[in-house]
Design a protein around this motif. Structure first.
Motif, mmCIF file in Angstrom:
data_model
loop_
_atom_site.group_PDB
_atom_site.id
_atom_site.type_symbol
_atom_site.label_atom_id
_atom_site.label_comp_id
_atom_site.label_asym_id
_atom_site.label_seq_id
_atom_site.Cartn_x
_atom_site.Cartn_y
_atom_site.Cartn_z
ATOM 1 N N LYS C 38 0.814 -1.197 0.000
ATOM 2 C CA LYS C 38 0.000 0.000 0.000
ATOM 3 C C LYS C 38 0.854 1.256 0.000
ATOM 4 O O LYS C 38 2.005 1.244 0.454
ATOM 5 N N SER C 39 0.254 2.299 -0.467
ATOM 6 C CA SER C 39 0.950 3.572 -0.488
ATOM 7 C C SER C 39 1.384 3.967 0.923
ATOM 8 O O SER C 39 0.584 3.936 1.854
ATOM 9 N N TYR E 124 -1.291 12.669 9.224
ATOM 10 C CA TYR E 124 -0.158 13.394 8.651
ATOM 11 C C TYR E 124 -0.442 14.896 8.496
ATOM 12 O O TYR E 124 0.325 15.618 7.876
ATOM 13 N N LEU E 132 6.560 12.855 3.110
ATOM 14 C CA LEU E 132 5.506 11.941 2.662
ATOM 15 C C LEU E 132 6.034 11.040 1.553
ATOM 16 O O LEU E 132 6.936 11.399 0.813
ATOM 17 N N GLY E 135 2.956 8.336 -3.109
ATOM 18 C CA GLY E 135 1.510 8.166 -3.169
ATOM 19 C C GLY E 135 0.800 9.088 -2.191
ATOM 20 O O GLY E 135 -0.277 9.621 -2.488
ATOM 21 N N ALA E 161 0.098 7.024 -8.772
ATOM 22 C CA ALA E 161 1.124 6.606 -7.815
ATOM 23 C C ALA E 161 0.561 5.730 -6.701
ATOM 24 O O ALA E 161 1.225 5.499 -5.709
HETATM 25 N N1 LIG Z 1 12.099 11.816 4.172
HETATM 26 C C1 LIG Z 1 11.183 11.338 5.022
HETATM 27 N N2 LIG Z 1 11.138 11.813 6.275
HETATM 28 C C2 LIG Z 1 10.244 11.359 7.147
HETATM 29 N N3 LIG Z 1 9.324 10.442 6.857
HETATM 30 C C3 LIG Z 1 9.296 9.908 5.623
HETATM 31 C C4 LIG Z 1 10.235 10.344 4.639
HETATM 32 N N4 LIG Z 1 9.986 9.669 3.506
HETATM 33 C C5 LIG Z 1 8.937 8.847 3.789
HETATM 34 N N5 LIG Z 1 8.506 8.980 5.047
HETATM 35 C C6 LIG Z 1 7.431 8.262 5.693
HETATM 36 O O1 LIG Z 1 7.763 6.890 5.678
HETATM 37 C C7 LIG Z 1 6.649 6.112 5.285
HETATM 38 C C8 LIG Z 1 7.030 5.216 4.111
HETATM 39 O O2 LIG Z 1 7.374 5.996 2.989
HETATM 40 P P1 LIG Z 1 7.783 5.349 1.623
HETATM 41 O O3 LIG Z 1 8.154 6.463 0.711
HETATM 42 O O4 LIG Z 1 8.804 4.315 1.866
HETATM 43 O O5 LIG Z 1 6.413 4.708 1.153
HETATM 44 P P2 LIG Z 1 6.090 3.909 -0.168
HETATM 45 O O6 LIG Z 1 5.765 2.538 0.230
HETATM 46 O O7 LIG Z 1 7.162 4.086 -1.179
HETATM 47 O O8 LIG Z 1 4.768 4.651 -0.624
HETATM 48 P P3 LIG Z 1 4.271 5.047 -2.086
HETATM 49 O O9 LIG Z 1 3.756 3.845 -2.708
HETATM 50 O O10 LIG Z 1 3.190 6.024 -1.799
HETATM 51 O O11 LIG Z 1 5.429 5.634 -2.794
HETATM 52 C C9 LIG Z 1 5.535 7.073 4.954
HETATM 53 O O12 LIG Z 1 4.585 7.008 5.991
HETATM 54 C C10 LIG Z 1 6.149 8.433 4.920
HETATM 55 O O13 LIG Z 1 5.308 9.355 5.571
#
Ligand SMILES: Nc1ncnc2c1ncn2[C@@H]1O[C@H](COP(=O)(O)OP(=O)(O)OP(=O)(O)O)[C@@H](O)[C@H]1O
Ligand SMILES: Nc1ncnc2c1ncn2[C@@H]1O[C@H](COP(=O)(O)OP(=O)(O)OP(=O)(O)O)[C@@H](O)[C@H]1O
Ligand SMILES: Cc1ncc(C[n+]2csc(CCO)c2C)c(N)n1
Ligand SMILES: [Mg+2]
Ligand SMILES: [Mg+2]
Lengths: 250, 319, 247, 250, 247
Positions: C38-39, E124, E132, E135, E161
């Motif tokens: 999931k996102s 958030y 974030l 997505g 996304a």
């Molecule tokens: N630079 C950052 N600083 C603090 N928190 C972060 C940072 N990047 C991501 N997060 C948090 O970490 C969690 C995971 O982020 P991540 O980008 O790994 O998700 P993802 O699985 O790639 O999601 P998506 O499919 O939406 O890209 C999220 O809840 C996000 O809020």
């Protein structure tokens, strides 16, 4: 936009006429009329009287710019990259700026000489700060995504600097250059105030001594033109460099 | 480097030994010092075997600092600066009296009714700057009639000091003879002039050297002084030629007529009854002493200075 | 023997704990693994960590038996957003990874053009990124990751901005390239069918943990027909279920 | 980073010792030893001799900064937004900068007065340019995507300026402010070189006239401290404002 | 009577001719139309033109019988990339469209929070965009477009996304919102199934022209089962064919 030249011209004309008018009520000592000033300027150029001074000051400005600009840019890069250096040396950088150069004159003559060197040093010292400040600032605010890209491509620190940070910071760095070139003219003149017998700064002092206000104004006009030419040169270079930066969507 | 090469080259040409000597001036290259600046043309110093360089400066203090740091050998400076340096404990020697006459004055518009120093009480008086000779000499003038700095309102006007006077922004302005001449050129109008020399006539400028240079370069200094004396004599004899040369060799010598007048004024201040008798450059130790005492009295300096110890006449060639 | 070994890694951002929790993963040389989830579940974070962009709080990553402490020259990475340099042309952007290592040769230049041809942007070689559509930009980013012929590829939703047809074309191209160069791949996607079609193995992540792991038993090379086989659908349903909330 | 204070301290100590050492070989008229300078400074503060001058210069700096900074910022916004204004007025802006203020100072005294006004004008004139240049540049290079966003939200031109362009340009604008505050100190002092009887600039001139070099150095130290305090203040404000800008990914 | 009328519009960028060619389109009030097409075919350009961001070279656009010359207060727009303001919190970003019009009230604040709740990012609210995931950022952009309760919505691949599960949830939410407020929608997507599921009508674009136009005859509200009906598959195949290269 295409009428801007016309308006520009009208404004200039208006200012000239106003000046001429006001000057009519004033002693030439306090405010010479533009016609008188232009005549003096023309005379100074025609007889070649001003030429060596213009040449001398131009040399100082260009040399000072080269050294000061180069130094400011490089120190800006170093201090933007390295917080340790920044914290260690910044107090001295600020000190070098907050001190009025004119007051340090005797020391400069002592450390360097009474010839061109001390003026170039003063010019460099005056114009290096805006470049340092803008460069150091510009290379600190870089899109973190682009930083990640360069990290993943194993770019060295130097490559990241040259290929990412400098190009991204270019608009801001060039703003610093524009401030610097204009300050350089002032710097050279202030340097010549100290103790020079050649150069437009020395001429200003001499013209004041002669109470020749028209001559002083003529010199100020030369200096203004010098500043504008330098500024426009930077502007042209910028236009070439930043073709793909122009992001104003309006 | 290349200076050296050029030097030896011209030595060979001339077939005689040229010794370098540097004079630090209180000003840039100005018309009133034309005699010092035209060696290329007139060879007053080269004839003596001296290769002269004139270092410009801003004020007598610069000239002294330049000899203290070895940037120059001889300072072309005012007595005030000399006193200040002596007061700070520097070891200096006065070797030549350039202008025995005090060239400073205080100028007021005719209609102001200010005719004598005592009239200045409570008035607003302009000076070039707080570091200038105009201020020091104004204080001296006031002191002669029992006034102090607190009795008047001194303002800085910059080099364009006659403009505020004409505009009525000040009641009087302190200036020099040449300054007044230029002011008159600029339609200053009718004025009352109070000459400082009428109250305390001490030299305007002197050649000063450090004790070290004095001891080590006696021979050179002697030649230099001879050269200078000759040049001063020449400027008195042929002011027209000097005025013409000033156009090329000075920063402010644009107008030949003006140059002529300024040179005449300087020629006048280069002589006194003493120099008539003993030759150009003769130092009037007594007058210098009185000046030093006045500076002390004015609290401008702390120590009592003894001019006998400072003045040296042995280098000066006899008339 | 695995080429990429992820040994119980965890990661926390400042203020957000356990974005990745105790993940273990092994990818043998030449295999193609997908990660779905999931996102916001932590996929990109895990990928960055594995590639050496982030340092795990706990655990370690090994690539070809070398501990990963920083990005290696062997890897190609496609970020979730294209991140092109606006002041460089498309071609220069593609050549960037090479030009950072050496002077670009005629060969590199030809390679770049042939990659641009594959992604269908050859005629945009001299265009600047701001004149490209969203999907075109992400395709340039893909070409940039491939130009150095990496042995290990990390791709973070590279096809998200592409239409079904272009996407399927690029899937084929990617598989072909990976086969030719024996490239090992870790691929994040949101498209379950894409994951099954491309991978040898699909992992499902939830709240930072790998909660499901599926081996895809389909012959290689894949063919379009496979997409409509019941086995394919079955796998899809399994993954959907895992994604939807636990097993 | 935590050792930076120690290194800073060591460097400062080293410089002081070197200075003291070199000064030992020199006349106090040329280069007074730091011990002498500090004593003079302390004496000037203790007896209250320097205080009115410090106060006067501070007032001028702050007033000049307020006017010059404000004007530079507003003109920067106008000229960054409007090419017509930029092309029409930029020549005059550059003219105002390329002209050495010191040369104009005697005229300023005539045009304005002997009091604080002419100094504030000079200070403002000197410090408005870096702000103008940086502001005008910063608000011209805005992400076109963000511009589109604001357009689609029907933001007025003013709103786009205030809510998008200024916040995005803030790092660069603040770099301009930092240059400006330091130049303001120089500006006030240069203004006081002519036509003042109070203020640190006047003190410098007076100290030069009396060849009191230790006093001059003491004043230069005060000016340096003034510049540093102003710079640090801007730095602190920046830290607060730009918390979410810091993008250095390294 | 149509709410949005696109009257034979064309557009060329400097140097690239006919990016959009002579497009005609009518969307009646409250209808949901989708636009699909290959990457780079001109979809985003058309959408920007229709929304008043670009001026057509030829032709005109009418919204509620008013000629569109600039974006109107009635419309919400989701760009292809999220484009959030980094120096504002998530909540402030969502409230931006309102705060540009008036002082935000308690009501607006509550609206924003409930939107954040729908997109699953309530916790958030005070985070900054750079923290974030990809997505999550695009979801914030969606909430921002909805906050002013627009009568006309333009969405440019808003769900690209997002993972399948989150995407489906948001599809439902979007349909619900549009029904409640009688919102007219023009929606760009790369997902054919998504297009069919959401729309009353799907158009296919190729090289700047609308080459195919499909009315979707499915009952409203849509249900999950519909996705697996043969009619649904049939539509999908038709669209695929159109996309693949003409009819
Ligand atoms: N630079 C950052 N600083 C603090 N928190 C972060 C940072 N990047 C991501 N997060 C948090 O970490 C969690 C995971 O982020 P991540 O980008 O790994 O998700 P993802 O699985 O790639 O999601 P998506 O499919 O939406 O890209 C999220 O809840 C996000 O809020
Ligand atoms: N600002 C621009 N300047 C010049 N050309 C542009 C610009 N934006 C897009 N183009 C060109 O116009 C064409 C259509 O772009 P557009 O963004 O409309 O495509 P799209 O259908 O949205 O693609 P995608 O699905 O990849 O987002 C592309 O070929 C692109 O190169
Ligand atoms: C003929 C003559 N005129 C003016 C001065 C200038 N001057 C006299 S005293 C003083 C203050 C100390 O520098 C200055 C600048 C001079 N020396 N000689
Ligand atoms: Mg991600
Ligand atoms: Mg698009």
């Amino acid at each position: 936009m295409k009428y801007v030249r016309i308006y520009s011209f009208l404004l200039f004309g208006f200012l000239l006429v106003t000046w001429e008018f006001i000057a009519g009520f004033m002693s030439e000592l306090v405010l010479p009329a533009p016609s008188v000033v232009v005549f003096t300027l023309w005379d100074g150029l025609r007889t070649g009287y001003l030429l060596p001074h213009i040449w001398r000051t131009t040399t100082e400005v260009l040399l000072g710019l080269a050294y000061g600009g180069g130094l400011g840019f490089i120190l800006g890069l170093l201090m933007g990259e390295n917080e340790f250096l920044r914290r260690l040396f910044y107090p001295y950088v600020i000190a070098s700026q907050a001190v009025p150069k004119l007051a340090l004159a005797p020391l400069f003559v002592l450390w360097f000489d009474f010839g061109i060197t001390s003026k170039v040093v003063i010019t460099a010292l005056i114009c290096f700060f805006p470049l340092l400040e803008n460069t150091a600032t510009a290379i600190q605010y870089i899109d973190p995504k682009k930083m990640e890209l360069f990290k993943v491509l194993q770019a060295t620190r130097l490559q990241t600097l040259i290929r990412l940070k400098i190009p991204t910071g270019l608009p801001s760095i060039l703003a610093g250059v524009r401030v610097a070139v204009v300050l350089a003219v002032v710097g050279a003149v202030v340097g010549e105030f100290i103790g020079a017998s050649e150069g437009l700064g020395a001429m200003i002092i001499a013209s004041q001594g002669m109470m020749d206000t028209p001559l002083m104004f003529a010199i100020l006009i030369v200096l203004t033109l010098m500043g504008m030419i330098l500024y426009q040169t930077v502007h042209l270079i910028e236009k070439l460099l930043l073709k793909h930066y122009k992001e104003d969507g309006l | 480097g290349s200076d050296q090469d050029q030097q030896t080259e011209s030595d060979e040409e001339k077939g005689e030994l040229q010794e370098e000597l540097k004079v630090a001036s209180w000003s840039q290259h100005i018309t009133e010092q034309t005699n010092l600046l035209v060696d290329e043309e007139k060879s007053f110093f080269r004839e003596q075997g001296i290769d002269l360089t004139v270092i410009p400066g801003q004020g007598g203090g610069d000239a002294i600092k330049n000899i203290l740091t070895g940037k120059a050998d001889v300072a072309f400076t005012d007595p005030g600066s000399l006193f200040f340096a002596l007061d700070k404990g520097e070891d200096l020697r006065v070797i030549y009296n350039i202008y025995p006459q005090n060239v400073f004055n205080v100028v007021a518009l005719k209609e102001s009714g200010i005719t004598k120093p005592a009239d200045l009480k409570g008035k607003k008086i302009g000076v070039y700057s707080l570091s200038s000779g105009t201020r020091q000499n104004l204080l001296i003038l006031l002191n002669q009639v029992g006034l102090t700095e607190d009795d008047v309102d001194i303002v800085e006007t910059g080099l364009l000091n006659f403009a505020p006077l004409m505009q009525g922004k000040v009641d009087a302005t302190a200036a020099t003879d040449t300054g007044l001449f230029i002011g008159k050129q600029k339609s200053l109008g009718e004025v009352n002039v109070m000459e400082v020399k009428d109250h305390l006539n001490f030299p305007s400028d002197l050649f000063v050297v450090t004790e070290d240079v004095f001891q080590q370069k006696k021979g050179q200094l002697q030649k230099f002084l001879t050269g200078y004396r000759n040049s001063a004599a020449w400027m008195m004899k042929s002011p027209e030629e000097a005025a013409k040369l000033a156009q090329e060799y000075t920063t402010d010598g644009k107008d030949i007529e003006n140059n002529m007048e300024i040179i005449k004024l300087r020629n006048k201040s280069s002589v006194s009854s003493l120099t008539e008798k003993k030759g150009l450059g003769t130092i009037d130790t007594e007058k210098l002493q009185r000046a030093a005492d006045t500076y002390k009295q004015l609290d401008l300096i702390d120590k009592s200075l003894n001019m006998e110890e400072v003045v040296n006449t042995e280098l000066l060639p006899a008339k | 023997m695995s080429y990429l070994t992820v040994d119980h890694v965890s990661y926390s951002y400042e203020g957000i704990e356990n974005v990745v929790q105790d993940v273990e993963w092994k990818i043998p040389k030449g295999e193609f693994h997908c990660l779905v989830g999931k996102s916001g579940c932590g996929k990109s974070t895990l990928l960055k960590m594995v590639a050496g962009l982030l340092k795990p709080n706990r655990g370690e990553v090994y690539l070809a038996d070398q501990k990963v402490v920083e990005p290696s020259a062997e890897t190609g990475y496609v970020f979730q957003s294209p991140t092109l340099l606006e002041w460089k042309s498309v071609l220069e952007n593609v050549l960037l990874p090479i030009s950072l290592k050496k002077k670009t040769s005629k060969q590199d230049y030809d390679d770049a053009l042939s990659l641009l041809n594959i992604i269908g942007l050859k005629r945009y070689a001299d265009t600047y990124p701001s004149n490209l559509s969203g999907g075109q930009q992400s395709r340039v980013a893909i070409a940039r990751a491939l130009i150095r012929k990496p042995t290990m590829l990390f791709l973070d939703e590279p096809f998200a901005a592409l239409d079904a047809i272009t996407r399927e074309g690029l899937q084929e191209d990617l598989l072909k390239i990976c086969k030719t160069y024996q490239t090992t791949v870790l691929f994040i996607t949101h498209d379950i069918a894409e994951a099954i079609y491309l991978s040898d193995r699909v992992a499902v992540m939830e709240k930072g943990k790998i909660i499901y792991n599926l081996k895809v038993d389909l012959k290689k090379p894949r063919t379009v027909e496979m997409r409509y086989k019941p086995y394919f659908n079955e796998m899809g349903l399994k993954l959907r279920k895992a994604l939807k909330g636990g097993l």
